[in-house]
Design an enzyme around this catalytic site. Structure first.
Site, short mmCIF file in Angstrom:
data_model
loop_
_atom_site.label_atom_id
_atom_site.label_comp_id
_atom_site.label_asym_id
_atom_site.label_seq_id
_atom_site.Cartn_x
_atom_site.Cartn_y
_atom_site.Cartn_z
CG HIS A 308 5.07 59.65 36.24
ND1 HIS A 308 5.31 60.06 35.11
CD2 HIS A 308 6.30 59.40 37.00
CE1 HIS A 308 6.35 59.77 34.79
NE2 HIS A 308 7.34 59.71 35.81
CG ASP A 366 10.55 57.87 43.66
OD1 ASP A 366 11.51 57.28 43.54
OD2 ASP A 366 10.16 58.90 43.07
N1 CMC Z 1 -0.82 64.08 45.90
C1 CMC Z 1 -1.98 64.84 45.69
N2 CMC Z 1 -2.34 65.48 44.76
C2 CMC Z 1 -1.75 65.50 43.64
C3 CMC Z 1 -0.51 64.79 43.51
C4 CMC Z 1 -0.03 64.04 44.72
N3 CMC Z 1 0.86 63.27 44.91
N4 CMC Z 1 0.05 64.74 42.39
C5 CMC Z 1 -0.77 65.39 41.76
N5 CMC Z 1 -1.86 66.08 42.39
C6 CMC Z 1 -3.03 66.76 41.70
C7 CMC Z 1 -2.50 68.24 41.72
O1 CMC Z 1 -2.85 68.91 42.99
C8 CMC Z 1 -3.43 68.25 40.68
O2 CMC Z 1 -4.66 68.83 41.35
P1 CMC Z 1 -5.61 70.08 40.43
O3 CMC Z 1 -5.45 69.56 38.86
O4 CMC Z 1 -6.79 70.02 40.88
O5 CMC Z 1 -4.63 71.14 40.52
C9 CMC Z 1 -3.43 67.25 39.78
O6 CMC Z 1 -3.07 66.05 40.54
C10 CMC Z 1 -2.29 67.29 38.51
O7 CMC Z 1 -0.95 67.68 39.11
P2 CMC Z 1 0.13 68.36 38.46
O8 CMC Z 1 1.15 68.89 39.57
O9 CMC Z 1 -0.36 69.31 37.72
O10 CMC Z 1 0.82 67.26 37.70
P3 CMC Z 1 2.28 67.25 37.00
O11 CMC Z 1 2.19 66.28 35.93
O12 CMC Z 1 2.87 68.63 36.86
O13 CMC Z 1 3.15 66.70 38.32
C11 CMC Z 1 4.44 65.04 39.90
C12 CMC Z 1 3.67 65.41 38.50
C13 CMC Z 1 4.97 63.84 39.74
C14 CMC Z 1 5.39 66.36 40.08
C15 CMC Z 1 3.16 65.19 40.94
O14 CMC Z 1 2.38 64.10 40.69
C16 CMC Z 1 3.76 65.06 42.41
O15 CMC Z 1 4.14 66.08 42.78
N6 CMC Z 1 3.75 64.00 42.96
C17 CMC Z 1 4.60 63.73 44.17
C18 CMC Z 1 5.92 63.71 43.94
C19 CMC Z 1 6.49 62.32 43.55
O16 CMC Z 1 6.20 61.31 43.99
N7 CMC Z 1 7.44 62.25 42.41
C20 CMC Z 1 8.27 61.14 41.90
C21 CMC Z 1 7.84 61.27 40.32
S1 CMC Z 1 8.29 59.52 39.80
C22 CMC Z 1 9.90 59.50 40.04
C23 CMC Z 1 10.57 60.61 39.10
O17 CMC Z 1 10.31 60.42 37.85
O18 CMC Z 1 11.42 61.42 39.38
#
Ligand code: CMC
Length: 431
Positions: A308, A366
């Site tokens: 998140h 989720d």
């Molecule tokens: N699985 C594997 N690696 C992950 C995941 C994951 N679910 N989420 C983040 N990472 C890694 C990502 O690859 C990155 O690694 P690095 O620093 O080595 O490049 C690091 O963690 C930080 O990730 P980010 O994408 O920069 O973080 P963000 O804050 O931009 O993204 C997120 C947050 C929710 C989009 C992401 O965690 C994600 O894609 N999760 C899966 C989708 C999901 O479950 N979404 C629902 C969110 S809660 C409901 C809502 O609010 O809608």
């Protein structure tokens, strides 16, 4: 928000600029850069708004490090345990918990707005039968501005109030109709003798050919899912609603924009994507393979329902959702559900893995919601529409707050331009 005595000094090419520091009632201090461009002629660069507060708000607060979510100061676990969705709607919309008389009046008002304009039923029939319910919801909610002209004047507080109630009241009807249409069953009209979540279940699962009695345990579980999704401060879809509204767009257009944004798999679409992932994993012995894929930089696969932007600890909604999943599946007599078993084991293995620990990736709301929704009989395509109907009150509350803010301006981000500099047009024969 209070001004503090503190300020930060920014020095650029020997010139210094004082940036006031604002102190919120909770959360980190905020550097006020509103005058920065006028004074220093520079922009700030923050793709994804990771360090930028886009507005002032009094509705919802998240402490991502503690894993805390408060609506108007009340913790989400207390609201999910002791309150119910329409009471939480009142709280979000008006700022305080209602008295008994206020709640009765509010519930009555919402209940009496659940029917849709009869001509909207024709509108549904124009969609392809296999249309995703989110596509239908985006279109139909946008089309509400063509049906409810008397609540589109955003300068009139009464019209704003009517639009708010209409959206909260009609969203379950729209979501249920999108579902019924997709499975070829007749639309079911709302019933005013049922509470909000029972009415939604009835509109989704009853058919004219036989009696359907809503299971009160499932209605309570549904209500809790609505409550857990009601608001989440300045997330992508809420920011979309605020940005659309900042131009003066009507409320139905703004909420349609929010629905469109919510659909993405990184946001509200994650519940569908998560359950599909759990099914694809299928059995606990395949979990290590999927964890390895999630960690592999060369593989775009991510563990859906994990991670998140704000929570760097357990998402408090996920904790309630997990308890709810256990309760609902036990009550339905499916406590040995293989998908739930995969979810629980995946959570354990991921939490024990240094990759997820170092990046502070925990289960989000989720992760377990899809398991419950599927057990209740919803297809995966309905998971995000249910999120959208739950979040409508959050979008509306933030929209109303923004319209009441005397400092509101049209949202207009700047950019870091890295394209071509000025060049002369060349005639086609010279290229
Ligand atoms: N699985 C594997 N690696 C992950 C995941 C994951 N679910 N989420 C983040 N990472 C890694 C990502 O690859 C990155 O690694 P690095 O620093 O080595 O490049 C690091 O963690 C930080 O990730 P980010 O994408 O920069 O973080 P963000 O804050 O931009 O993204 C997120 C947050 C929710 C989009 C992401 O965690 C994600 O894609 N999760 C899966 C989708 C999901 O479950 N979404 C629902 C969110 S809660 C409901 C809502 O609010 O809608």
């Amino acid at each position: 928000m209070a001004d503090t005595d503190k300020s930060a000094t920014l020095t650029i090419d020997g010139a210094s600029y004082d940036l006031p520091i604002l102190s919120p009632t909770a959360g980190p201090d905020v550097l006020d850069i509103r005058k920065l461009y006028g004074q220093a002629g520079v922009f700030t660069y923050d793709p994804g708004f990771t360090s930028t507060a886009s507005c002032e708000s009094t509705i919802t607060f998240i402490d991502g490090v503690k894993g805390e979510l408060l609506h108007r100061g009340y913790p989400i676990d207390q609201l999910a345990g002791k309150s119910h969705y329409l009471e939480v709607c009142f709280l979000l919309l008006y700022g305080n918990l209602p008295t008994a008389a206020e709640l009765e009046k509010f519930e009555d008002t919402v209940t009496r707005h659940t029917m849709l304009h009869e001509q909207m039923y024709n509108f549904f029939r124009g969609f392809r039968r296999d249309a995703h319910p989110m596509a239908i919801m985006t279109g139909v909610v946008g089309a509400m501005s063509a049906f409810y002209h008397d609540s589109t004047d955003i300068t009139d507080p009464h019209q704003r109030e009517v639009a708010s109630i209409r959206l909260i009241a009609k969203m379950p009807t729209i979501a249920a109709m999108a579902y019924k249409y997709s499975i070829g069953q007749p639309f079911v009209y709302p019933r005013n003798d049922l509470d909000y979540s029972s009415n939604f279940l009835n509109m989704c699962f009853s058919v004219p050919a036989e009696d359907y009695v809503v299971n009160p345990i499932l209605a309570r579980a549904m209500d809790r899912i609505f409550t857990l999704h009601a608001d989440h401060e300045q997330n992508a879809s809420t920011s979309t609603v605020r940005l659309a509204s900042s131009s003066g767009a009507n409320p139905f257009a703004c909420i349609a924009a929010g629905i469109a944004c919510l659909w993405g798999p990184a946001h509200g679409g994650a519940n569908q994507a998560c359950l599909e992932m759990l099914k694809e994993i299928g059995s606990v012995d395949r979990i290590p393979e999927f964890i390895a894929r999630a960690k592999d930089k060369n593989d775009p696969f991510r563990l859906m329902g994990f991670g998140h932007r704000v929570y760097k600890n357990f998402d408090p909604r996920a904790t309630v959702m997990k308890q709810s999943a256990d309760e609902v599946l036990e009550l339905l007599g499916v406590e040995n559900n293989p998908i739930l078993a995969v979810a629980k084991e995946l959570e354990q293995q991921a939490l024990a893995d240094p990759y997820f620990a170092e990046k502070k990736l925990f289960p989000n709301v989720d992760f377990y919601s899809g398991v419950i929704l599927e057990a209740m009989g919803f297809p995966t395509s309905m998971f995000t529409p249910i999120f959208a109907l739950s979040r409508t009150v959050g979008w509306i509350s933030q929209w109303k707050e923004q319209l009441g803010d005397p400092g509101m301006k049209i949202g207009r981000p700047r950019q870091l331009y890295n394209g071509e500099s000025l060049r002369d047009y060349s005639d086609i024969e010279n290229r």
